[in-house]
Design an enzyme around this catalytic site. Structure first.
Site, PDB file in Angstrom:
ATOM      1  N   SER A  52       3.152  -4.452  10.270  1.00  0.00           N
ATOM      2  CA  SER A  52       2.000  -5.374  10.342  1.00  0.00           C
ATOM      3  C   SER A  52       1.752  -5.804  11.779  1.00  0.00           C
ATOM      4  O   SER A  52       0.650  -6.226  12.122  1.00  0.00           O
ATOM      5  CB  SER A  52       2.264  -6.604   9.486  1.00  0.00           C
ATOM      6  OG  SER A  52       2.515  -6.214   8.158  1.00  0.00           O
ATOM      7  N   ARG A  53       2.782  -5.709  12.633  1.00  0.00           N
ATOM      8  CA  ARG A  53       2.621  -6.160  14.022  1.00  0.00           C
ATOM      9  C   ARG A  53       1.997  -5.089  14.921  1.00  0.00           C
ATOM     10  O   ARG A  53       1.626  -5.403  16.054  1.00  0.00           O
ATOM     11  CB  ARG A  53       3.970  -6.602  14.591  1.00  0.00           C
ATOM     12  CG  ARG A  53       4.509  -7.867  13.935  1.00  0.00           C
ATOM     13  CD  ARG A  53       5.743  -8.404  14.641  1.00  0.00           C
ATOM     14  NE  ARG A  53       6.111  -9.730  14.180  1.00  0.00           N
ATOM     15  CZ  ARG A  53       7.034  -9.998  13.268  1.00  0.00           C
ATOM     16  NH1 ARG A  53       7.695  -9.005  12.705  1.00  0.00           N
ATOM     17  NH2 ARG A  53       7.304 -11.237  12.918  1.00  0.00           N
ATOM     18  N   ASP A  56      13.106  -2.129   7.677  1.00  0.00           N
ATOM     19  CA  ASP A  56      13.867  -3.308   8.109  1.00  0.00           C
ATOM     20  C   ASP A  56      15.312  -3.117   7.656  1.00  0.00           C
ATOM     21  O   ASP A  56      15.769  -3.730   6.690  1.00  0.00           O
ATOM     22  CB  ASP A  56      13.257  -4.582   7.507  1.00  0.00           C
ATOM     23  CG  ASP A  56      11.849  -4.815   8.019  1.00  0.00           C
ATOM     24  OD1 ASP A  56      11.674  -4.947   9.233  1.00  0.00           O
ATOM     25  OD2 ASP A  56      10.912  -4.824   7.199  1.00  0.00           O
ATOM     26  N   LEU A 116      -1.105  -6.073   4.512  1.00  0.00           N
ATOM     27  CA  LEU A 116      -0.568  -4.848   3.912  1.00  0.00           C
ATOM     28  C   LEU A 116      -1.112  -3.593   4.586  1.00  0.00           C
ATOM     29  O   LEU A 116      -2.271  -3.537   4.981  1.00  0.00           O
ATOM     30  CB  LEU A 116      -0.897  -4.822   2.414  1.00  0.00           C
ATOM     31  CG  LEU A 116      -0.415  -6.039   1.615  1.00  0.00           C
ATOM     32  CD1 LEU A 116      -0.750  -5.871   0.147  1.00  0.00           C
ATOM     33  CD2 LEU A 116       1.083  -6.286   1.805  1.00  0.00           C
ATOM     34  N   HIS A 117      -0.243  -2.603   4.719  1.00  0.00           N
ATOM     35  CA  HIS A 117      -0.616  -1.313   5.294  1.00  0.00           C
ATOM     36  C   HIS A 117      -0.017  -0.219   4.409  1.00  0.00           C
ATOM     37  O   HIS A 117       0.588  -0.522   3.360  1.00  0.00           O
ATOM     38  CB  HIS A 117      -0.125  -1.205   6.746  1.00  0.00           C
ATOM     39  CG  HIS A 117       1.314  -1.572   6.921  1.00  0.00           C
ATOM     40  ND1 HIS A 117       2.335  -0.830   6.381  1.00  0.00           N
ATOM     41  CD2 HIS A 117       1.906  -2.623   7.541  1.00  0.00           C
ATOM     42  CE1 HIS A 117       3.494  -1.386   6.676  1.00  0.00           C
ATOM     43  NE2 HIS A 117       3.268  -2.486   7.380  1.00  0.00           N
ATOM     44  N   GLY A 146      12.055  -2.104   2.041  1.00  0.00           N
ATOM     45  CA  GLY A 146      11.788  -0.975   2.911  1.00  0.00           C
ATOM     46  C   GLY A 146      12.976  -0.638   3.804  1.00  0.00           C
ATOM     47  O   GLY A 146      13.650  -1.532   4.329  1.00  0.00           O
ATOM     48  N   GLN A 147      13.202   0.659   4.002  1.00  0.00           N
ATOM     49  CA  GLN A 147      14.219   1.129   4.958  1.00  0.00           C
ATOM     50  C   GLN A 147      13.853   0.704   6.381  1.00  0.00           C
ATOM     51  O   GLN A 147      14.719   0.565   7.245  1.00  0.00           O
ATOM     52  CB  GLN A 147      14.335   2.655   4.858  1.00  0.00           C
ATOM     53  CG  GLN A 147      15.310   3.304   5.806  1.00  0.00           C
ATOM     54  CD  GLN A 147      16.733   2.799   5.628  1.00  0.00           C
ATOM     55  OE1 GLN A 147      17.201   2.640   4.493  1.00  0.00           O
ATOM     56  NE2 GLN A 147      17.434   2.533   6.732  1.00  0.00           N
ATOM     57  N   HIS A 186       3.402  -0.649   2.822  1.00  0.00           N
ATOM     58  CA  HIS A 186       3.498  -1.485   1.620  1.00  0.00           C
ATOM     59  C   HIS A 186       2.954  -0.740   0.396  1.00  0.00           C
ATOM     60  O   HIS A 186       3.483  -0.882  -0.716  1.00  0.00           O
ATOM     61  CB  HIS A 186       2.677  -2.767   1.790  1.00  0.00           C
ATOM     62  CG  HIS A 186       3.156  -3.676   2.880  1.00  0.00           C
ATOM     63  ND1 HIS A 186       2.502  -3.803   4.082  1.00  0.00           N
ATOM     64  CD2 HIS A 186       4.232  -4.502   2.946  1.00  0.00           C
ATOM     65  CE1 HIS A 186       3.138  -4.681   4.843  1.00  0.00           C
ATOM     66  NE2 HIS A 186       4.196  -5.110   4.184  1.00  0.00           N
TER      67      HIS A 186
HETATM   68  O1  PAF Z   1      10.127  -8.077   4.926  1.00  0.00           O
HETATM   69  C1  PAF Z   1       9.359  -9.035   4.734  1.00  0.00           C
HETATM   70  O2  PAF Z   1       8.133  -8.880   4.680  1.00  0.00           O
HETATM   71  C2  PAF Z   1       9.944 -10.421   4.572  1.00  0.00           C
HETATM   72  O3  PAF Z   1      11.073 -10.603   5.353  1.00  0.00           O
HETATM   73  C3  PAF Z   1      10.225 -10.792   3.096  1.00  0.00           C
HETATM   74  C4  PAF Z   1      11.290  -9.883   2.498  1.00  0.00           C
HETATM   75  C5  PAF Z   1       8.945 -10.692   2.288  1.00  0.00           C
HETATM   76  C6  PAF Z   1      10.760 -12.226   3.000  1.00  0.00           C
HETATM   77  O4  PAF Z   1       9.845 -13.144   3.493  1.00  0.00           O
END
Ligand code: PAF
Length: 287
Positions: free
Chosen positions: A193-194, A157, A39-40, A154-155, A43
Protein backbone atom coordinates in the site's frame (compact mmCIF):
# COMPACT_ATOMS: atom_id res chain seq x y z
CA UNK A 1 -24.66 -11.85 -2.74
CA UNK A 2 -24.03 -11.59 -6.47
CA UNK A 3 -20.53 -10.69 -7.65
CA UNK A 4 -20.26 -7.00 -8.38
CA UNK A 5 -22.53 -5.80 -5.57
CA UNK A 6 -20.94 -4.18 -2.57
CA UNK A 7 -20.21 -6.19 0.56
CA UNK A 8 -22.32 -5.70 3.68
CA UNK A 9 -20.32 -3.28 5.82
CA UNK A 10 -20.38 -4.18 9.51
CA UNK A 11 -19.21 -1.39 11.79
CA UNK A 12 -19.65 -2.90 15.24
CA UNK A 13 -18.28 -5.90 17.09
CA UNK A 14 -21.85 -6.98 17.86
CA UNK A 15 -22.84 -6.91 14.18
CA UNK A 16 -19.84 -9.08 13.20
CA UNK A 17 -20.55 -11.56 15.99
CA UNK A 18 -24.20 -11.84 14.92
CA UNK A 19 -23.43 -12.25 11.19
CA UNK A 20 -20.67 -14.82 11.77
CA UNK A 21 -22.77 -16.76 14.31
CA UNK A 22 -25.54 -17.05 11.76
CA UNK A 23 -23.11 -18.26 9.03
CA UNK A 24 -21.61 -20.77 11.45
CA UNK A 25 -25.05 -22.00 12.49
CA UNK A 26 -25.74 -22.75 8.82
CA UNK A 27 -22.64 -24.96 8.76
CA UNK A 28 -20.49 -22.58 6.70
CA UNK A 29 -16.76 -22.20 7.34
CA UNK A 30 -15.36 -18.68 7.69
CA UNK A 31 -12.16 -17.38 6.12
CA UNK A 32 -10.99 -14.03 7.38
CA UNK A 33 -8.52 -11.53 5.90
CA UNK A 34 -7.37 -8.70 8.20
CA UNK A 35 -6.20 -5.58 6.33
CA UNK A 36 -5.62 -1.90 6.83
CA UNK A 37 -7.33 -1.13 3.52
CA UNK A 38 -5.80 0.65 0.50
CA UNK A 39 -6.29 -2.71 -1.17
CA UNK A 40 -4.17 -3.79 -4.13
CA UNK A 41 -3.67 -6.99 -6.11
CA UNK A 42 -1.75 -8.50 -3.18
CA UNK A 43 -4.88 -8.28 -1.00
CA UNK A 44 -7.06 -9.54 -3.83
CA UNK A 45 -4.88 -12.68 -3.91
CA UNK A 46 -5.96 -13.23 -0.27
CA UNK A 47 -9.68 -13.03 -0.97
CA UNK A 48 -9.39 -15.14 -4.13
CA UNK A 49 -7.56 -17.84 -2.19
CA UNK A 50 -10.08 -17.51 0.64
CA UNK A 51 -12.86 -18.35 -1.84
CA UNK A 52 -11.09 -21.62 -2.65
CA UNK A 53 -10.65 -22.79 0.94
CA UNK A 54 -13.81 -21.75 2.76
CA UNK A 55 -17.47 -20.90 2.42
CA UNK A 56 -17.81 -17.35 3.71
CA UNK A 57 -15.27 -14.57 3.38
CA UNK A 58 -14.91 -11.57 5.63
CA UNK A 59 -12.30 -8.81 5.29
CA UNK A 60 -11.56 -6.23 7.97
CA UNK A 61 -10.38 -2.75 7.10
CA UNK A 62 -8.94 -1.00 10.11
CA UNK A 63 -5.91 1.28 10.31
CA UNK A 64 -4.77 0.27 13.77
CA UNK A 65 -3.30 3.24 15.68
CA UNK A 66 -1.68 0.86 18.20
CA UNK A 67 0.85 -0.37 15.65
CA UNK A 68 2.07 3.09 14.62
CA UNK A 69 4.69 4.90 16.70
CA UNK A 70 4.92 8.65 17.27
CA UNK A 71 6.10 10.33 14.06
CA UNK A 72 5.17 7.36 11.87
CA UNK A 73 2.78 7.52 8.92
CA UNK A 74 -0.56 6.88 10.72
CA UNK A 75 -2.08 10.12 9.43
CA UNK A 76 -0.84 9.72 5.89
CA UNK A 77 -1.61 5.99 5.69
CA UNK A 78 -3.88 5.74 2.61
CA UNK A 79 -7.58 5.39 3.36
CA UNK A 80 -9.60 4.37 0.29
CA UNK A 81 -12.70 2.69 1.74
CA UNK A 82 -14.95 3.38 -1.25
CA UNK A 83 -12.53 1.86 -3.76
CA UNK A 84 -11.82 -1.02 -1.38
CA UNK A 85 -15.52 -1.89 -1.13
CA UNK A 86 -15.82 -1.72 -4.90
CA UNK A 87 -12.85 -4.08 -5.36
CA UNK A 88 -14.07 -6.55 -2.76
CA UNK A 89 -17.58 -6.46 -4.23
CA UNK A 90 -16.14 -7.28 -7.66
CA UNK A 91 -14.54 -10.41 -6.10
CA UNK A 92 -17.81 -11.43 -4.45
CA UNK A 93 -16.72 -10.80 -0.84
CA UNK A 94 -19.94 -10.67 1.20
CA UNK A 95 -18.76 -9.04 4.44
CA UNK A 96 -16.43 -6.20 5.42
CA UNK A 97 -15.76 -5.27 9.03
CA UNK A 98 -14.83 -1.57 9.09
CA UNK A 99 -14.86 -0.44 12.72
CA UNK A 100 -14.00 2.99 14.06
CA UNK A 101 -11.09 3.44 16.45
CA UNK A 102 -13.64 4.00 19.26
CA UNK A 103 -15.35 0.70 18.42
CA UNK A 104 -12.05 -1.21 18.64
CA UNK A 105 -10.65 0.69 21.62
CA UNK A 106 -13.72 1.96 23.51
CA UNK A 107 -11.78 2.67 26.69
CA UNK A 108 -8.77 4.22 24.94
CA UNK A 109 -5.49 2.48 24.13
CA UNK A 110 -5.60 -1.16 25.15
CA UNK A 111 -4.27 -1.72 28.67
CA UNK A 112 -3.83 -5.43 28.01
CA UNK A 113 -1.18 -5.90 25.35
CA UNK A 114 0.09 -9.04 23.63
CA UNK A 115 3.89 -8.90 23.78
CA UNK A 116 5.73 -9.97 20.65
CA UNK A 117 8.74 -10.90 22.81
CA UNK A 118 12.35 -10.72 21.71
CA UNK A 119 11.74 -11.31 17.99
CA UNK A 120 9.31 -8.42 18.10
CA UNK A 121 12.20 -6.09 18.96
CA UNK A 122 14.39 -7.09 15.99
CA UNK A 123 14.44 -5.89 12.34
CA UNK A 124 11.07 -4.12 11.81
CA UNK A 125 10.62 -4.04 15.58
CA UNK A 126 13.96 -2.27 16.07
CA UNK A 127 12.99 0.39 13.54
CA UNK A 128 9.44 0.62 14.88
CA UNK A 129 9.48 0.03 18.66
CA UNK A 130 6.16 -1.35 19.92
CA UNK A 131 4.91 -2.01 16.38
CA UNK A 132 4.51 -5.76 16.76
CA UNK A 133 2.88 -5.55 20.19
CA UNK A 134 0.31 -3.32 18.49
CA UNK A 135 -0.09 -5.77 15.61
CA UNK A 136 -0.48 -8.84 17.84
CA UNK A 137 -2.90 -7.08 20.17
CA UNK A 138 -5.20 -6.01 17.36
CA UNK A 139 -4.93 -9.38 15.59
CA UNK A 140 -5.86 -11.16 18.85
CA UNK A 141 -8.84 -8.83 19.23
CA UNK A 142 -9.92 -9.28 15.61
CA UNK A 143 -9.64 -13.07 15.82
CA UNK A 144 -11.76 -13.03 18.98
CA UNK A 145 -14.37 -10.89 17.26
CA UNK A 146 -14.59 -12.79 13.95
CA UNK A 147 -13.73 -16.29 15.26
CA UNK A 148 -12.84 -17.59 11.78
CA UNK A 149 -11.85 -21.13 10.87
CA UNK A 150 -8.99 -19.81 8.74
CA UNK A 151 -7.17 -16.47 8.68
CA UNK A 152 -5.03 -15.37 5.73
CA UNK A 153 -1.67 -13.66 6.22
CA UNK A 154 0.77 -12.54 3.54
CA UNK A 155 4.32 -13.86 3.13
CA UNK A 156 5.23 -10.25 2.26
CA UNK A 157 5.28 -9.30 5.97
CA UNK A 158 7.44 -12.27 6.93
CA UNK A 159 8.22 -11.14 10.48
CA UNK A 160 4.57 -10.33 11.16
CA UNK A 161 3.60 -13.76 9.81
CA UNK A 162 6.16 -15.47 12.06
CA UNK A 163 4.96 -13.56 15.14
CA UNK A 164 1.25 -14.13 14.44
CA UNK A 165 1.87 -17.85 14.04
CA UNK A 166 3.77 -17.92 17.34
CA UNK A 167 0.95 -16.06 19.08
CA UNK A 168 -1.61 -18.52 17.70
CA UNK A 169 0.50 -21.43 18.94
CA UNK A 170 1.45 -19.85 22.27
CA UNK A 171 -2.11 -18.78 23.11
CA UNK A 172 -3.82 -21.89 21.64
CA UNK A 173 -6.01 -19.80 19.38
CA UNK A 174 -8.38 -22.07 17.41
CA UNK A 175 -7.61 -20.83 13.91
CA UNK A 176 -5.53 -22.05 10.97
CA UNK A 177 -3.24 -19.65 9.08
CA UNK A 178 -3.28 -19.73 5.28
CA UNK A 179 -0.14 -18.09 3.90
CA UNK A 180 -0.57 -16.03 0.74
CA UNK A 181 2.52 -15.70 -1.51
CA UNK A 182 3.97 -12.28 -2.35
CA UNK A 183 2.48 -10.61 -5.43
CA UNK A 184 5.05 -8.65 -7.44
CA UNK A 185 5.07 -6.02 -10.17
CA UNK A 186 6.64 -7.07 -13.49
CA UNK A 187 10.03 -5.70 -12.39
CA UNK A 188 9.93 -7.63 -9.12
CA UNK A 189 8.78 -4.91 -6.69
CA UNK A 190 6.55 -6.48 -4.03
CA UNK A 191 3.09 -4.91 -3.94
CA UNK A 192 2.52 -2.68 -0.92
CA UNK A 193 0.00 0.00 0.00
CA UNK A 194 2.99 2.30 0.53
CA UNK A 195 4.31 1.96 -3.07
CA UNK A 196 1.92 4.78 -4.08
CA UNK A 197 4.12 7.23 -2.13
CA UNK A 198 7.17 6.60 -4.34
CA UNK A 199 8.03 9.21 -6.96
CA UNK A 200 9.22 8.01 -10.38
CA UNK A 201 12.91 7.82 -9.43
CA UNK A 202 12.22 6.12 -6.12
CA UNK A 203 9.88 3.68 -7.86
CA UNK A 204 12.63 2.76 -10.32
CA UNK A 205 15.15 2.38 -7.48
CA UNK A 206 12.75 0.29 -5.37
CA UNK A 207 13.27 -2.74 -7.61
CA UNK A 208 16.76 -2.99 -6.10
CA UNK A 209 15.24 -4.72 -3.05
CA UNK A 210 13.98 -7.70 -5.05
CA UNK A 211 17.14 -7.67 -7.18
CA UNK A 212 19.21 -8.00 -3.98
CA UNK A 213 17.02 -10.86 -2.78
CA UNK A 214 17.40 -12.62 -6.13
CA UNK A 215 21.17 -12.09 -6.02
CA UNK A 216 21.29 -13.64 -2.55
CA UNK A 217 19.14 -16.57 -3.67
CA UNK A 218 21.43 -17.24 -6.67
CA UNK A 219 24.60 -17.09 -4.56
CA UNK A 220 23.16 -19.04 -1.62
CA UNK A 221 24.41 -22.43 -2.81
CA UNK A 222 27.92 -21.07 -2.08
CA UNK A 223 26.98 -20.29 1.54
CA UNK A 224 25.96 -17.44 3.83
CA UNK A 225 28.86 -15.06 3.16
CA UNK A 226 28.42 -15.39 -0.60
CA UNK A 227 24.67 -14.70 -0.30
CA UNK A 228 25.19 -11.63 1.88
CA UNK A 229 27.96 -10.28 -0.38
CA UNK A 230 25.81 -10.71 -3.48
CA UNK A 231 22.94 -8.78 -1.87
CA UNK A 232 25.30 -6.07 -0.64
CA UNK A 233 26.68 -5.66 -4.16
CA UNK A 234 23.21 -5.12 -5.60
CA UNK A 235 22.17 -2.67 -2.88
CA UNK A 236 25.35 -0.56 -2.93
CA UNK A 237 24.76 0.37 -6.56
CA UNK A 238 21.56 2.32 -5.84
CA UNK A 239 22.03 5.64 -3.98
CA UNK A 240 18.28 6.26 -3.53
CA UNK A 241 17.97 3.12 -1.40
CA UNK A 242 18.71 3.91 2.25
CA UNK A 243 19.26 0.38 3.55
CA UNK A 244 18.09 -0.45 7.07
CA UNK A 245 18.93 -4.14 7.09
CA UNK A 246 19.53 -7.15 4.91
CA UNK A 247 19.53 -10.32 7.03
CA UNK A 248 19.27 -14.04 6.50
CA UNK A 249 17.21 -15.70 9.21
CA UNK A 250 16.20 -19.18 10.23
CA UNK A 251 12.50 -19.60 9.36
CA UNK A 252 12.01 -21.68 12.55
CA UNK A 253 13.32 -19.01 14.96
CA UNK A 254 13.55 -15.83 12.90
CA UNK A 255 17.04 -15.32 14.34
CA UNK A 256 20.00 -14.65 12.01
CA UNK A 257 21.67 -17.83 10.79
CA UNK A 258 25.40 -18.42 11.07
CA UNK A 259 27.59 -20.03 8.42
CA UNK A 260 26.88 -23.54 9.74
CA UNK A 261 23.23 -23.21 8.66
CA UNK A 262 22.36 -25.26 5.57
CA UNK A 263 19.05 -25.53 3.76
CA UNK A 264 16.02 -23.25 3.94
CA UNK A 265 16.49 -19.70 5.17
CA UNK A 266 14.62 -16.43 4.75
CA UNK A 267 16.39 -13.39 3.36
CA UNK A 268 14.72 -10.21 4.65
CA UNK A 269 15.36 -6.64 3.62
CA UNK A 270 14.10 -3.19 4.64
CA UNK A 271 15.04 0.18 3.21
CA UNK A 272 13.78 3.71 3.01
CA UNK A 273 13.24 5.46 -0.29
CA UNK A 274 12.76 9.07 0.68
CA UNK A 275 10.36 8.87 3.61
CA UNK A 276 8.76 5.60 2.45
CA UNK A 277 9.84 2.43 4.21
CA UNK A 278 9.65 -0.77 2.14
CA UNK A 279 10.22 -4.38 3.15
CA UNK A 280 10.58 -7.58 1.16
CA UNK A 281 11.80 -11.15 1.63
CA UNK A 282 12.53 -14.37 -0.19
CA UNK A 283 13.04 -17.96 0.76
CA UNK A 284 16.57 -19.09 -0.16
CA UNK A 285 18.51 -22.35 0.07
CA UNK A 286 21.93 -22.14 1.74
CA UNK A 287 24.44 -24.72 0.55
O1 PAF B 1 -0.67 -6.45 7.79
C1 PAF B 1 -1.52 -5.60 8.09
O2 PAF B 1 -2.18 -5.01 7.22
C2 PAF B 1 -1.75 -5.26 9.55
O3 PAF B 1 -0.58 -5.34 10.28
C3 PAF B 1 -2.86 -6.11 10.19
C4 PAF B 1 -2.49 -7.59 10.22
C5 PAF B 1 -4.16 -5.92 9.43
C6 PAF B 1 -3.08 -5.69 11.65
O4 PAF B 1 -3.46 -4.36 11.74
Amino acid sequence: MSEGSRPVVLETVAAVREAMASERASGRSIVYTPTMGALHAGHIAHVDRAAEIGDVRIVSIFVNPMQFGAGEDLDRYPRTLDDDLENLGARGVPYVFAPSVAEMYPTGPSQTVVSAGKIGTLYEGAARPGHFDGVLTVVAKLLNIVQPDVVTFGQKDAQQLFLVRRMITDLNLPVRVEVIPIVREDDGLALSSRNRFLDANQRRAARTLSIALEAAASAAERGLDAALAAAQGALMGEPLVDLDYFKIVDPATFLPVDDRHKGRATAIVAAKLGSTRLIDNEMIHLG
